[in-house]
Design a protein around this motif. Structure first.
Motif, PDB file in Angstrom:
ATOM      1  N   TYR A  31      14.848 -86.225 -22.076  1.00 36.48           N
ATOM      2  CA  TYR A  31      16.162 -85.575 -22.069  1.00 36.48           C
ATOM      3  C   TYR A  31      16.902 -85.760 -20.733  1.00 36.48           C
ATOM      4  O   TYR A  31      18.075 -86.144 -20.711  1.00 36.48           O
ATOM      5  CB  TYR A  31      15.994 -84.081 -22.399  1.00 36.48           C
ATOM      6  N   ALA A  66      20.050 -71.528 -24.611  1.00 38.07           N
ATOM      7  CA  ALA A  66      19.910 -72.972 -24.893  1.00 38.07           C
ATOM      8  C   ALA A  66      19.702 -73.709 -23.577  1.00 38.07           C
ATOM      9  O   ALA A  66      20.260 -74.778 -23.357  1.00 38.07           O
ATOM     10  CB  ALA A  66      21.140 -73.502 -25.657  1.00 38.07           C
ATOM     11  N   ASP A  90      15.555 -70.680 -24.775  1.00 32.47           N
ATOM     12  CA  ASP A  90      15.930 -71.759 -25.695  1.00 32.47           C
ATOM     13  C   ASP A  90      15.183 -71.508 -27.004  1.00 32.47           C
ATOM     14  O   ASP A  90      14.127 -70.876 -27.018  1.00 32.47           O
ATOM     15  CB  ASP A  90      15.525 -73.131 -25.116  1.00 32.47           C
ATOM     16  N   ASP A 116      16.363 -67.373 -30.367  1.00 29.32           N
ATOM     17  CA  ASP A 116      17.511 -67.897 -31.100  1.00 29.32           C
ATOM     18  C   ASP A 116      18.760 -67.168 -30.608  1.00 29.32           C
ATOM     19  O   ASP A 116      18.809 -65.931 -30.634  1.00 29.32           O
ATOM     20  CB  ASP A 116      17.279 -67.633 -32.599  1.00 29.32           C
ATOM     21  N   ALA A 117      19.774 -67.941 -30.201  1.00 33.29           N
ATOM     22  CA  ALA A 117      21.017 -67.346 -29.703  1.00 33.29           C
ATOM     23  C   ALA A 117      21.674 -66.443 -30.742  1.00 33.29           C
ATOM     24  O   ALA A 117      22.459 -65.560 -30.392  1.00 33.29           O
ATOM     25  CB  ALA A 117      21.983 -68.454 -29.310  1.00 33.29           C
ATOM     26  N   ALA A 133      25.089 -74.083 -22.075  1.00 33.10           N
ATOM     27  CA  ALA A 133      25.591 -75.424 -21.752  1.00 33.10           C
ATOM     28  C   ALA A 133      25.108 -76.416 -22.802  1.00 33.10           C
ATOM     29  O   ALA A 133      23.891 -76.570 -22.998  1.00 33.10           O
ATOM     30  CB  ALA A 133      25.113 -75.847 -20.363  1.00 33.10           C
TER      31      ALA A 133
HETATM   32  C1  LIG Z   1      21.803 -80.542 -25.370  1.00 32.43           C
HETATM   33  S1  LIG Z   1      20.583 -79.355 -25.042  1.00 32.43           S
HETATM   34  C2  LIG Z   1      21.228 -78.529 -23.625  1.00 32.43           C
HETATM   35  C3  LIG Z   1      20.192 -78.139 -22.610  1.00 32.43           C
HETATM   36  C4  LIG Z   1      20.719 -77.594 -21.292  1.00 32.43           C
HETATM   37  N1  LIG Z   1      21.489 -76.387 -21.482  1.00 32.43           N
HETATM   38  C5  LIG Z   1      21.557 -78.619 -20.560  1.00 32.43           C
HETATM   39  O1  LIG Z   1      22.752 -78.378 -20.397  1.00 32.43           O
HETATM   40  O2  LIG Z   1      21.033 -79.650 -20.166  1.00 32.43           O
HETATM   41  C6  LIG Z   1      20.904 -78.216 -26.342  1.00 32.43           C
HETATM   42  C7  LIG Z   1      19.862 -77.110 -26.435  1.00 32.43           C
HETATM   43  O3  LIG Z   1      20.325 -76.146 -27.401  1.00 32.43           O
HETATM   44  C8  LIG Z   1      19.167 -75.569 -27.974  1.00 32.43           C
HETATM   45  N2  LIG Z   1      19.549 -74.801 -29.173  1.00 32.43           N
HETATM   46  C9  LIG Z   1      20.007 -75.277 -30.349  1.00 32.43           C
HETATM   47  N3  LIG Z   1      20.215 -74.269 -31.226  1.00 32.43           N
HETATM   48  C10 LIG Z   1      19.891 -73.123 -30.577  1.00 32.43           C
HETATM   49  C11 LIG Z   1      19.884 -71.747 -30.936  1.00 32.43           C
HETATM   50  N4  LIG Z   1      20.278 -71.351 -32.164  1.00 32.43           N
HETATM   51  N5  LIG Z   1      19.490 -70.840 -30.023  1.00 32.43           N
HETATM   52  C12 LIG Z   1      19.099 -71.232 -28.794  1.00 32.43           C
HETATM   53  N6  LIG Z   1      19.063 -72.528 -28.396  1.00 32.43           N
HETATM   54  C13 LIG Z   1      19.460 -73.461 -29.269  1.00 32.43           C
HETATM   55  C14 LIG Z   1      18.302 -76.792 -28.237  1.00 32.43           C
HETATM   56  O4  LIG Z   1      16.975 -76.452 -28.504  1.00 32.43           O
HETATM   57  C15 LIG Z   1      18.500 -77.600 -26.957  1.00 32.43           C
HETATM   58  O5  LIG Z   1      17.515 -77.338 -26.011  1.00 32.43           O
END
Ligand SMILES: C[S@@+](CC[C@H](N)C(=O)[O-])C[C@H]1O[C@@H](n2cnc3c(N)ncnc32)[C@H](O)[C@@H]1O
Length: 243
Positions: A31, A66, A90, A116-117, A133
């Motif tokens: 990532y 997240a 996350d 979960d958000a 983010a």
């Molecule tokens: C693109 S990554 C971003 C990671 C970090 N915030 C950054 O900016 O580098 C998106 C993240 O959103 C998380 N995510 C997706 N759906 C979510 C949810 N319902 N609740 C919490 N996290 C979630 C994913 O697991 C993933 O780690």
């Protein structure tokens, strides 16, 4: 049963989180390097800007939703000092544990929580600042997630939503070409996964525009919402105040 979008595909609403999990399980180990390559380092500038706008003080309680590999959580932790607290969360264990290991390598120990958000396990009116983010785009019920973020914020607390957005018209063609041709190839070469990076490009197109997200945040309880376009709208930082 209701349906929703997963990139350009239509999937059952109850299945979207599983598809999203598949994406982040697959890309977690690559990532950070992919982020640097795809954005040519710009994601660091967008995140630095977000930390500035957060305007954190010693003792603040901060929730990073997240949070993935922990860029924002790590930067926030430096600002709130020993009397403050940053909670790194996350929904995805692979992303969160990659982030936690990275934070530990930097000597930063934070509470880390899978959640979960859309159903945050925190009391009402608890945090001074909440951030998300590049995460909101992936959530099935963005309204439920935003309402939860509002609920856990203290009155006058600040939500920061950093997310891909609608790019300025003159750049659209070049941006589309880059997104649909270069990104999947880069994904294939570096992470051995083109599909996840095609989903990235598609999910950006399906995400609400700057004005639409502002309106959604208002209906979800934020009395004041502003946005800052970054890199000609490739990304926008929305700031919502619970008032
Ligand atoms: C693109 S990554 C971003 C990671 C970090 N915030 C950054 O900016 O580098 C998106 C993240 O959103 C998380 N995510 C997706 N759906 C979510 C949810 N319902 N609740 C919490 N996290 C979630 C994913 O697991 C993933 O780690």
């Amino acid at each position: 049963m209701s349906s929703t979008h997963f990139g350009f595909k239509t999937v059952d609403e109850s299945d979207k989180a599983r598809h999203v999990r598949g994406v982040f399980d697959s890309v977690a180990s690559k990532y950070d390097v992919m982020n640097d390559l795809m954005s040519m380092g710009l994601h660091r500038v967008w995140k630095r800007y977000t930390v500035r706008v957060a305007d954190l003080r010693e003792g603040y309680q901060v929730l990073d939703i997240a949070g993935g590999t922990g860029d924002l959580a790590m930067a926030f932790a430096k600002e709130v000092g020993h009397t403050g607290r940053v909670v790194h969360t996350d929904i995805n264990e692979a992303m969160l544990s990659t982030g936690r290991d990275r934070l530990l390598d930097h000597g930063v120990v934070l509470p880390t929580l899978v959640c979960d958000a859309e159903k945050l396990p925190f009391p009402d009116n608890h945090f001074d600042v909440v951030s998300v983010a590049f995460g909101l785009r992936n959530m099935t019920h963005k309204d439920a997630a935003l309402q939860e973020m509002c609920r856990v914020l203290k009155p006058n607390g600040k939500l920061l939503v950093l997310e891909f957005s609608k790019v300025a018209k003159p750049l659209e063609k070049a941006y589309d070409w880059y997104s649909f041709n270069v990104l999947p190839k880069l994904g294939k070469m570096v992470a051995g996964d083109d599909a996840s990076y095609r989903y990235l490009a598609e999910s950006i197109r399906m995400h609400p525009s700057q004005e639409d997200l502002k309106a959604l945040m208002k209906t979800c309880g934020f009395g004041h919402v502003d946005f800052h376009n970054l890199s000609a709208g490739v990304v926008a930082l929305h700031v919502g105040i619970k008032c």
